[in-house]
Design a protein around this motif. Structure first.
Motif, short mmCIF file in Angstrom:
data_model
loop_
_atom_site.label_atom_id
_atom_site.label_comp_id
_atom_site.label_asym_id
_atom_site.label_seq_id
_atom_site.Cartn_x
_atom_site.Cartn_y
_atom_site.Cartn_z
N THR A 1 0.82 -1.21 0.00
CA THR A 1 0.00 0.00 0.00
C THR A 1 0.86 1.26 0.00
N GLN A 2 2.14 1.10 0.29
CA GLN A 2 3.05 2.24 0.33
C GLN A 2 4.09 2.21 -0.79
N ILE A 3 4.55 1.01 -1.12
CA ILE A 3 5.64 0.85 -2.08
C ILE A 3 5.13 0.04 -3.27
N ALA A 4 5.25 0.62 -4.47
CA ALA A 4 4.79 -0.07 -5.68
C ALA A 4 5.87 -0.99 -6.24
N GLU A 5 7.12 -0.54 -6.24
CA GLU A 5 8.22 -1.32 -6.80
C GLU A 5 9.46 -1.11 -5.94
N TYR A 6 10.39 -2.05 -6.06
CA TYR A 6 11.66 -1.91 -5.34
C TYR A 6 12.73 -2.74 -6.04
N ARG A 7 13.96 -2.43 -5.74
CA ARG A 7 15.09 -3.25 -6.20
C ARG A 7 16.23 -3.11 -5.21
N LEU A 8 16.92 -4.20 -4.99
CA LEU A 8 18.10 -4.23 -4.13
C LEU A 8 19.32 -3.90 -4.98
N ILE A 9 20.12 -2.93 -4.55
CA ILE A 9 21.30 -2.51 -5.31
C ILE A 9 22.50 -3.31 -4.80
N GLY A 10 22.96 -4.25 -5.62
CA GLY A 10 24.07 -5.11 -5.21
C GLY A 10 23.58 -6.40 -4.57
N TYR A 11 24.51 -7.13 -3.97
CA TYR A 11 24.24 -8.40 -3.29
C TYR A 11 23.70 -9.47 -4.23
N GLU A 12 24.02 -9.36 -5.52
CA GLU A 12 23.50 -10.34 -6.47
C GLU A 12 23.99 -11.76 -6.17
N THR A 13 25.21 -11.89 -5.66
CA THR A 13 25.74 -13.23 -5.36
C THR A 13 25.35 -13.71 -3.97
N ARG A 14 24.57 -12.91 -3.24
CA ARG A 14 24.21 -13.25 -1.86
C ARG A 14 22.71 -13.43 -1.66
N THR A 15 21.95 -13.45 -2.74
CA THR A 15 20.51 -13.59 -2.59
C THR A 15 20.15 -14.97 -2.05
N LEU A 16 19.09 -15.01 -1.26
CA LEU A 16 18.59 -16.25 -0.68
C LEU A 16 17.11 -16.41 -1.01
N ALA A 17 16.66 -17.64 -0.97
CA ALA A 17 15.22 -17.90 -1.12
C ALA A 17 14.50 -17.43 0.15
N ARG A 18 13.25 -17.10 -0.01
CA ARG A 18 12.47 -16.59 1.12
C ARG A 18 12.49 -17.57 2.29
N GLU A 19 12.38 -18.85 1.99
CA GLU A 19 12.33 -19.85 3.05
C GLU A 19 13.68 -20.09 3.71
N ASP A 20 14.77 -19.63 3.07
CA ASP A 20 16.10 -19.82 3.65
C ASP A 20 16.31 -18.97 4.90
N PHE A 21 15.50 -17.93 5.04
CA PHE A 21 15.71 -17.02 6.17
C PHE A 21 15.53 -17.74 7.50
N ASN A 22 14.54 -18.59 7.60
CA ASN A 22 14.26 -19.29 8.86
C ASN A 22 14.94 -20.65 8.95
N ASN A 23 15.70 -21.02 7.94
CA ASN A 23 16.37 -22.33 7.94
C ASN A 23 17.79 -22.16 8.45
N ASP A 24 18.04 -22.62 9.66
CA ASP A 24 19.35 -22.45 10.27
C ASP A 24 20.42 -23.34 9.65
N LYS A 25 20.02 -24.21 8.74
CA LYS A 25 21.01 -25.03 8.04
C LYS A 25 21.62 -24.29 6.85
N VAL A 26 21.01 -23.18 6.46
CA VAL A 26 21.49 -22.43 5.30
C VAL A 26 22.57 -21.46 5.75
N ASP A 27 23.72 -21.56 5.11
CA ASP A 27 24.88 -20.73 5.47
C ASP A 27 24.69 -19.30 4.97
N ALA A 28 25.27 -18.35 5.70
CA ALA A 28 25.25 -16.94 5.30
C ALA A 28 26.54 -16.29 5.80
N GLY A 29 26.65 -14.97 5.63
CA GLY A 29 27.88 -14.27 5.95
C GLY A 29 28.06 -14.02 7.44
#
Length: 654
Positions: free
Chosen positions: A494-522
């Motif tokens: 209702t506030q934001i129509a479009e968005y884009r993340l600038i950078g981090y192309e090699t660090r993107t994760l699937a939505r479900e990876d956020f809550n999965n503690d088995k998925v490695d991150a930085g």
């Protein structure tokens, strides 16, 4: 006429007269007399230029040689003989020497005569129809000199400046090689670093909030990309677009984010500002500041050093040795250091040694030489074996791999190598990568190994960069605060129509990876900072790029002032369960100051280098103006250097 013709015919058919011997002898004698009269007496010397023409000088030299029969005398007169010989050789050509005020007319040779005849009969050249355009004058660029003056760097005597066009752009041949002034030992620099491989993806696409409101990615504290970009621009050519990772360029600079308070090892800060390159959008910046530590535990470091033949260049092994010398000065006496070299076969150069024994460590470094093939994986195995022996409760273990990224022998399967490093990471020993040199840099492999080893990847192009990474930021590089740090934002449709993340192309994760503690991150180290920037388009803005779907339901206004919701997850080192941090992003979030504006200038700079499509008519001049106006406090000159790099890129892009 008829009588003469008849006489001729009769003579042709008549028999030849008998030979007269006396007449033949008389004619031959007359011919010999005439020859002798012309040539002179047969008993005299033949007048030819081949005969030596000794005058008084020649006689004097001969008399001197006859009088001196000792070695010293002969040696003393040898030079005079040489001079005399040179005079005799040159004298026959003295008539060809041009004298001031005297016009010499050489005797034309056959070739000269032919040339003169050809010129005489050749048609005259047609007159030009108009003024012929001349190529632009090439001058030596002073951009690099200006950069060194601003950063306090001495001008190296072994680096050639590229030849530049009059407009400041480098002059390159058809193969893309920059032309240099003639200097011994200097090779042309390729426009793109052939043989180098970079880890990157296409720029993040624009997302429609009603269709995909959630963005998830791993944090990245690496800074290697900025150092590679700087190296290329200083060398006189634009970097490979794949080498430009915008988040690493933005994260290269220190920012004044507030220190964390409370139970978490870091604190997020959210600000908004109008987008410099698009008046209809906004930038949402997320800044993370890791806590500083003053009393760290002892460090157990294994230097894994590539000594293969490819490391012989001055900006590789020699610079590596100097860099580690700087780092040793920052270690505490109780820290331990071991050195493993790999080149053909792995070997332990230095057994675990206390940092207090500086001379022993430096002696081991000095004995390293480059040569042989690369057995990178075997070296890694030995390094981890030594790290296991050094491990102790409460201490920090780290393998520090220094290489140009060439792995030719050992574990050939990249996935198997990553799994090996990940398994060792779970035992508490992390892996960081230091890249050196140009032309052979395997950035993709170094990034992958560092990510799997919960470490940082840095590129060392100068001794100043070595000091920044290994001295000023030593605690952040070697002492971890949080592992597997993930960021997720849900934008309010209702506030934001479009968005884009600038950078981090090699660090993107699937939505479900956020809550999965088995998925490695930085990871975040002590004092580390992380910055992430989104460009968002408010609902109703003229800058919206997509049309609304005819049959899609319109989002109901919820009356909220939230433009999004920020969530972060992290693990304390050694823990298996993550901790969650949540905070809303309000429409009246803190307005950006000079720190955020400078970060935006760097983000725009990176997009210009990649030739991204979302910048409109925004130019390098705009980036320079924004960065200059927001440099703020710049104690180390990093931001001033960035402005100079922007100017170089602007010149090279014209």
């Amino acid at each position: 006429m008829t009588d003469d013709l008849d006489d001729l015919k009769a003579a042709l058919h008549a028999a030849p007269p008998a030979p007269d011997a006396s007449k033949k002898e008389a004619d031959l004698a007359l011919a010999m007399k005439n020859f002798d009269d012309l040539q002179g007496s047969r008993d005299g010397a033949r007048p030819t230029s081949d005969a030596p023409k000794f005058g008084a000088l020649g006689k004097g030299v001969l008399e001197m040689l006859n009088a001196l029969n000792t070695r010293g005398g002969l040696a003393a007169t040898t030079a005079l003989v040489a001079v005399g010989f040179a005079v005799l050789v040159v004298m026959p050509n003295v008539d060809r020497v041009e004298m001031p005020g005297v016009t010499m007319t050489p005797t034309p040779t056959v070739d000269d005569t032919l040339i003169e005849r050809e010129e005489a009969i050749a048609p005259s050249a047609p007159k030009p129809l108009g003024k012929v355009a001349q190529p632009p004058a090439r001058t030596r660029s002073d951009s690099t000199t200006e950069l060194r003056a601003q950063t306090g760097q001495a001008t190296p005597s072994v680096v050639a400046e590229p030849l530049m066009e009059a407009d400041g752009s480098p002059f390159a041949d058809s193969d893309g090689y920059i032309k240099y002034d003639d200097m011994p030992g200097i090779l042309p620099v390729p426009r793109d670093a052939r043989g180098e491989e970079y880890a990157n993806e296409v720029p993040s696409p624009l997302k429609i909030t009603t269709e995909d409101p959630v963005s998830t990615f791993s944090i990245d504290v690496d800074t290697a990309s900025y150092a590679v970009v700087r190296r290329d621009l200083k060398s006189g050519y634009l970097p490979n677009p794949n080498a430009v990772r915008i988040e690493e360029m933005v994260n290269y600079f220190p920012y004044t984010y507030p220190a964390p308070e409370g139970p978490h090892p870091f604190a997020p800060t959210v600000t908004t500002m109008q987008t410099p390159w698009n008046s209809g959008t906004q930038l949402v910046q997320i800044g993370i500041q890791g806590e500083m530590i003053t009393d760290r535990p002892p460090l157990n470091l294994v230097f894994l050093i590539d000594t293969s033949g490819s490391m012989s260049d001055p900006d590789k092994l020699p610079l590596l040795k100097q860099s580690l010398r700087l780092m040793l000065s920052e270690l505490r006496p109780e820290d331990e250091v071991a050195i493993v070299a790999y080149a053909g076969s792995a070997g332990e150069v230095l057994e675990p040694t206390k940092a207090a024994d500086r001379d022993t460590i430096l002696g081991a470094l000095d004995r390293l030489d480059a040569g042989g093939s690369t057995a990178g994986a075997q070296g890694i195995e030995l390094a981890y074996q030594i790290a296991d022996r050094m491990a102790a409760d409460g201490e920090v273990g780290r393998v520090l791999l220094a290489t140009d990224g060439d792995f030719n022998v050992g574990i050939h399967d990249p996935d198997a190598l990553k799994d090996f490093i990940a398994d060792k990471r779970d035992t508490g020993t992390y892996l960081s990568i230091l890249g050196f040199g140009r032309g052979n840099l395997d950035d993709a492999t170094m990034q992958a190994l560092a990510q799997n080893g919960n470490g940082q990847a840095a590129y060392i192009d100068t001794l100043g960069e070595a000091r920044k990474v290994l001295v000023d930021q030593l605690s952040g590089v070697l002492y971890p605060l949080a592992d597997d740090v993930k960021i997720q934002i849900e934008f309010n449709p209702t506030q934001i129509a479009e968005y884009r993340l600038i950078g981090y192309e090699t660090r993107t994760l699937a939505r479900e990876d956020f809550n999965n503690d088995k998925v490695d991150a930085g990871e975040i180290g002590a004092g580390h900072q992380v910055t992430a920037i989104y460009e968002v388009t408010p609902v109703g803005s003229d800058a919206v790029l997509t049309d609304a779907l005819r049959y899609a339901p319109s989002p109901d206004a919820d009356g909220s002032d939230e433009i999004g919701f920020l969530k972060l997850r992290y693990k304390r080192p050694g823990e298996d369960v993550s901790t969650l941090i949540e905070t809303p992003i309000m429409s009246d979030a803190d307005k950006a100051g000079s720190e955020q504006q400078f970060a935006a200038a760097i983000a725009g700079f990176g997009q210009l280098l990649r030739e991204d499509k979302y910048l409109g008519d925004w130019t390098y001049s705009d980036a320079i103006a924004l960065a200059n106006g927001s440099k703020g406090d710049d104690p180390y000159g990093y931001r001033a250097e960035a402005v100079t790099l922007m100017r170089l890129a602007e010149s090279l892009s014209n």
